[in-house]
Motif scaffolding. Structure first.
Motif, PDB file in Angstrom:
ATOM      1  N   ALA A  84       0.943  -1.227   0.048  1.00  0.00           N
ATOM      2  CA  ALA A  84      -0.079  -0.193   0.104  1.00  0.00           C
ATOM      3  C   ALA A  84       1.077   1.244   0.001  1.00  0.00           C
ATOM      4  N   THR A  85       0.258   2.426  -0.289  1.00  0.00           N
ATOM      5  CA  THR A  85       0.870   3.609  -0.381  1.00  0.00           C
ATOM      6  C   THR A  85       1.811   3.885   0.999  1.00  0.00           C
ATOM      7  N   THR A  86       0.913   3.669   2.002  1.00  0.00           N
ATOM      8  CA  THR A  86       1.311   3.868   3.531  1.00  0.00           C
ATOM      9  C   THR A  86       1.202   2.499   4.115  1.00  0.00           C
ATOM     10  N   PRO A  87       2.360   1.741   4.284  1.00  0.00           N
ATOM     11  CA  PRO A  87       2.233   0.328   5.040  1.00  0.00           C
ATOM     12  C   PRO A  87       1.824   0.720   6.266  1.00  0.00           C
ATOM     13  N   GLY A  88       0.757  -0.284   6.704  1.00  0.00           N
ATOM     14  CA  GLY A  88       0.317  -0.383   7.801  1.00  0.00           C
ATOM     15  C   GLY A  88      -0.768   0.303   8.104  1.00  0.00           C
ATOM     16  N   SER A  89      -1.427   1.122   7.566  1.00  0.00           N
ATOM     17  CA  SER A  89      -2.322   1.996   7.458  1.00  0.00           C
ATOM     18  C   SER A  89      -3.695   1.269   7.130  1.00  0.00           C
ATOM     19  N   PRO A 121      -3.188   7.821  -5.437  1.00  0.00           N
ATOM     20  CA  PRO A 121      -2.029   8.600  -4.878  1.00  0.00           C
ATOM     21  C   PRO A 121      -0.969   8.913  -6.181  1.00  0.00           C
ATOM     22  N   ALA A 122      -0.235   9.958  -6.171  1.00  0.00           N
ATOM     23  CA  ALA A 122       0.857  10.397  -7.066  1.00  0.00           C
ATOM     24  C   ALA A 122       1.821   9.168  -6.870  1.00  0.00           C
ATOM     25  N   ALA A 123       2.160   8.797  -5.686  1.00  0.00           N
ATOM     26  CA  ALA A 123       3.052   7.940  -5.173  1.00  0.00           C
ATOM     27  C   ALA A 123       2.894   6.387  -5.976  1.00  0.00           C
ATOM     28  N   ARG A 169       4.416   3.485 -13.197  1.00  0.00           N
ATOM     29  CA  ARG A 169       5.251   3.950 -14.254  1.00  0.00           C
ATOM     30  C   ARG A 169       6.693   3.569 -13.780  1.00  0.00           C
ATOM     31  N   GLU A 170       7.277   3.349 -12.897  1.00  0.00           N
ATOM     32  CA  GLU A 170       8.681   2.755 -12.728  1.00  0.00           C
ATOM     33  C   GLU A 170       8.741   1.332 -12.862  1.00  0.00           C
ATOM     34  N   ALA A 171       7.848   0.465 -12.359  1.00  0.00           N
ATOM     35  CA  ALA A 171       7.621  -0.902 -12.835  1.00  0.00           C
ATOM     36  C   ALA A 171       7.632  -1.212 -13.800  1.00  0.00           C
ATOM     37  N   HIS A 172       6.583  -0.469 -14.849  1.00  0.00           N
ATOM     38  CA  HIS A 172       6.542  -0.983 -16.110  1.00  0.00           C
ATOM     39  C   HIS A 172       7.734  -0.455 -16.872  1.00  0.00           C
ATOM     40  N   THR A 173       8.436   0.365 -16.869  1.00  0.00           N
ATOM     41  CA  THR A 173       9.719   0.931 -17.596  1.00  0.00           C
ATOM     42  C   THR A 173      10.600  -0.020 -17.203  1.00  0.00           C
ATOM     43  N   ARG A 174      10.910  -0.623 -15.980  1.00  0.00           N
ATOM     44  CA  ARG A 174      11.848  -1.640 -15.974  1.00  0.00           C
ATOM     45  C   ARG A 174      11.448  -3.141 -16.535  1.00  0.00           C
ATOM     46  N   SER A 190     -12.314  -2.113 -12.415  1.00  0.00           N
ATOM     47  CA  SER A 190     -12.123  -0.945 -12.639  1.00  0.00           C
ATOM     48  C   SER A 190     -10.599  -0.461 -12.327  1.00  0.00           C
ATOM     49  N   GLY A 191      -9.849  -1.305 -11.812  1.00  0.00           N
ATOM     50  CA  GLY A 191      -8.475  -0.986 -11.744  1.00  0.00           C
ATOM     51  C   GLY A 191      -7.963  -0.267 -12.778  1.00  0.00           C
ATOM     52  N   ALA A 192      -8.372  -0.469 -13.945  1.00  0.00           N
ATOM     53  CA  ALA A 192      -8.138   0.035 -15.302  1.00  0.00           C
ATOM     54  C   ALA A 192      -7.934   1.821 -15.145  1.00  0.00           C
ATOM     55  N   PHE A 193      -8.921   2.337 -14.327  1.00  0.00           N
ATOM     56  CA  PHE A 193      -8.695   3.717 -14.079  1.00  0.00           C
ATOM     57  C   PHE A 193      -7.513   3.996 -13.568  1.00  0.00           C
ATOM     58  N   VAL A 194      -6.860   3.128 -12.568  1.00  0.00           N
ATOM     59  CA  VAL A 194      -5.433   3.554 -12.079  1.00  0.00           C
ATOM     60  C   VAL A 194      -4.540   3.399 -13.183  1.00  0.00           C
ATOM     61  N   LEU A 195      -4.530   2.470 -14.046  1.00  0.00           N
ATOM     62  CA  LEU A 195      -3.312   2.234 -14.974  1.00  0.00           C
ATOM     63  C   LEU A 195      -3.549   3.444 -16.142  1.00  0.00           C
ATOM     64  N   ALA A 196      -4.759   3.960 -16.232  1.00  0.00           N
ATOM     65  CA  ALA A 196      -5.103   4.838 -17.205  1.00  0.00           C
ATOM     66  C   ALA A 196      -4.618   6.189 -16.588  1.00  0.00           C
ATOM     67  N   ALA A 197      -4.922   6.586 -15.459  1.00  0.00           N
ATOM     68  CA  ALA A 197      -4.168   7.764 -14.866  1.00  0.00           C
ATOM     69  C   ALA A 197      -2.893   7.687 -14.765  1.00  0.00           C
ATOM     70  N   ALA A 198      -1.955   6.458 -14.611  1.00  0.00           N
ATOM     71  CA  ALA A 198      -0.722   6.508 -14.804  1.00  0.00           C
ATOM     72  C   ALA A 198      -0.264   6.550 -16.145  1.00  0.00           C
ATOM     73  N   GLY A 199      -1.045   6.863 -17.439  1.00  0.00           N
ATOM     74  CA  GLY A 199      -0.782   6.838 -18.638  1.00  0.00           C
ATOM     75  C   GLY A 199      -0.087   5.556 -19.338  1.00  0.00           C
ATOM     76  N   LEU A 200      -0.280   4.443 -18.566  1.00  0.00           N
ATOM     77  CA  LEU A 200       0.028   2.967 -18.962  1.00  0.00           C
ATOM     78  C   LEU A 200      -0.847   2.594 -19.948  1.00  0.00           C
ATOM     79  N   LEU A 201      -2.048   3.198 -20.190  1.00  0.00           N
ATOM     80  CA  LEU A 201      -3.123   2.530 -21.339  1.00  0.00           C
ATOM     81  C   LEU A 201      -3.207   3.586 -22.351  1.00  0.00           C
ATOM     82  N   ASP A 202      -2.294   4.558 -22.444  1.00  0.00           N
ATOM     83  CA  ASP A 202      -2.486   5.363 -23.564  1.00  0.00           C
ATOM     84  C   ASP A 202      -2.437   4.702 -25.073  1.00  0.00           C
ATOM     85  N   GLY A 203      -3.122   4.780 -25.946  1.00  0.00           N
ATOM     86  CA  GLY A 203      -2.914   3.933 -27.408  1.00  0.00           C
ATOM     87  C   GLY A 203      -3.032   2.407 -27.216  1.00  0.00           C
TER      88      GLY A 203
END
Length: 329
Positions: A32-37, A75-77, A83-88, A97-110
């Motif tokens: 998670a973005t904040t572990p333990g939360s 979250p931006a983080a 993006r970093e995981a996809h790049t490597r 609806s998790g697709a909305f998260v990938l789209a927000a990261a720009g990973l689904l463009d095109g």
């Protein structure tokens, strides 16, 4: 592999990857973005992930479950980490609806991307560069995979297991979970209601089971239609509406799946595999393998023969075959 815990997480789509991948040769980490939360769920439960987003740096597969569509801003983080995981080179999969998260990261463009048909128009509106597919159960676009909702999330996760460890391994997971046999990604998410059709208690289930037990025979569409008590024309139309593909395409899909299983689990020669799967001849089997998997039966067997899931050492990628995507046609 890593599964992200989102705010207002959907329990079903969160549980699916945990159920499918746990113990199947994957080292599963919930982060998670904040572990333990504590993160709340729509059902009133609260969940907490022990690990933070740094877990994505070591994952070769990242699964993003369903998120709340209305008012949820990833979250931006999290977007940066995806993006970093996809790049490597990590594979990134979204469920529903998790697709909305990938789209927000720009990973689904095109890219072609599946989501639940109820959210398809909203995904198009928010992210017009995404080629939204509101019919397919799931879309495998190489390093990015997306699925529709609920049961389709299981289909995509089993598809990943099948690509990593073979048909027999995925079938065993399916049997353990008591879910339907392998469904191709380009089957439809939903069926239109038939018009003026007498009610049927079992739909096409009995006919499909009957055909699956006789794949080695030269089945014809007329024979299936007769078994269903319909004319060939009516059977073909209603089969495509309710199952999502034509009867011939469904038969070929099931025969290919049977052939893959026989290649993985037996020492039968290619001629015998072709006969038992209903492909007819070794040449026909090779043609189907080349068309669907861009490989040969012999090469497939070398890749997946006795590929019993084992814990993979860190940094080890699963075996892959080229061009094994299942996108909408």
């Amino acid at each position: 592999m890593a599964v992200t815990l989102l705010e207002d997480a959907s329990l079903f789509e969160l549980a699916v990857p945990c159920a499918v991948f746990a113990g199947e040769g994957y080292e599963l980490t919930l982060c998670a973005t904040t572990p333990g939360s504590a993160q709340r769920t729509p059902g009133g439960l609260t969940l907490a992930a022990e690990h933070g987003l740094d877990a994505l740096r070591a994952a070769d597969l990242v699964v993003v479950p369903a998120c709340m569509v209305d008012g949820y801003e990833p979250p931006a983080a999290l977007l940066d980490a995806l993006r970093e995981a996809h790049t490597r080179g990590a594979r990134i999969a979204s469920l529903c609806s998790g697709a909305f998260v990938l789209a927000a990261a720009g990973l689904l463009d095109g890219r072609p991307a599946a989501t639940h048909w109820m959210y398809a128009d909203e995904l198009r509106r928010r992210h017009p560069r995404v080629r939204v597919d509101d019919r397919s159960l799931y879309v495998d676009d190489g390093s990015i995979l997306t699925s529709a909702g609920t049961a389709a999330a299981i289909d995509l996760c089993l598809h990943i297991v099948r690509g990593d460890y073979g048909t027999a391994a995925a079938a065993e997971v399916g049997r353990r979970m008591v879910v339907a046999p392998h469904r191709e990604g380009d089957q439809t998410q939903y069926a239109l209601p038939p018009v003026a059709v007498p009610p049927r208690a079992e739909g096409f289930g009995a006919v499909l089971d009957w055909a699956l037990a006789r794949l080695h025979r030269p089945l014809t569409i007329a024979e299936l239609a007769s078994r269903a008590g319909m004319s060939t024309r009516t059977f073909g139309r209603r089969f495509a509406t309710e199952v999502g593909v034509t009867p011939l395409k469904w038969l070929n899909q099931q025969r290919l799946a049977r052939a893959r299983e026989l290649l993985e689990t037996t020492d039968l020669g290619v001629d015998a595999v072709a006969e038992r799967s209903g492909m007819g001849s070794a040449d026909s089997l090779r043609q189907h393998f080349h068309r669907a998997l861009a490989t040969t039966p012999a090469a497939y067997r070398r890749t997946f023969r006795a590929a019993i899931p084992q814990r993979r050492p860190e940094g080890h990628s699963p075996p892959e075959l080229p061009n094994t995507t299942h996108t909408a046609r």
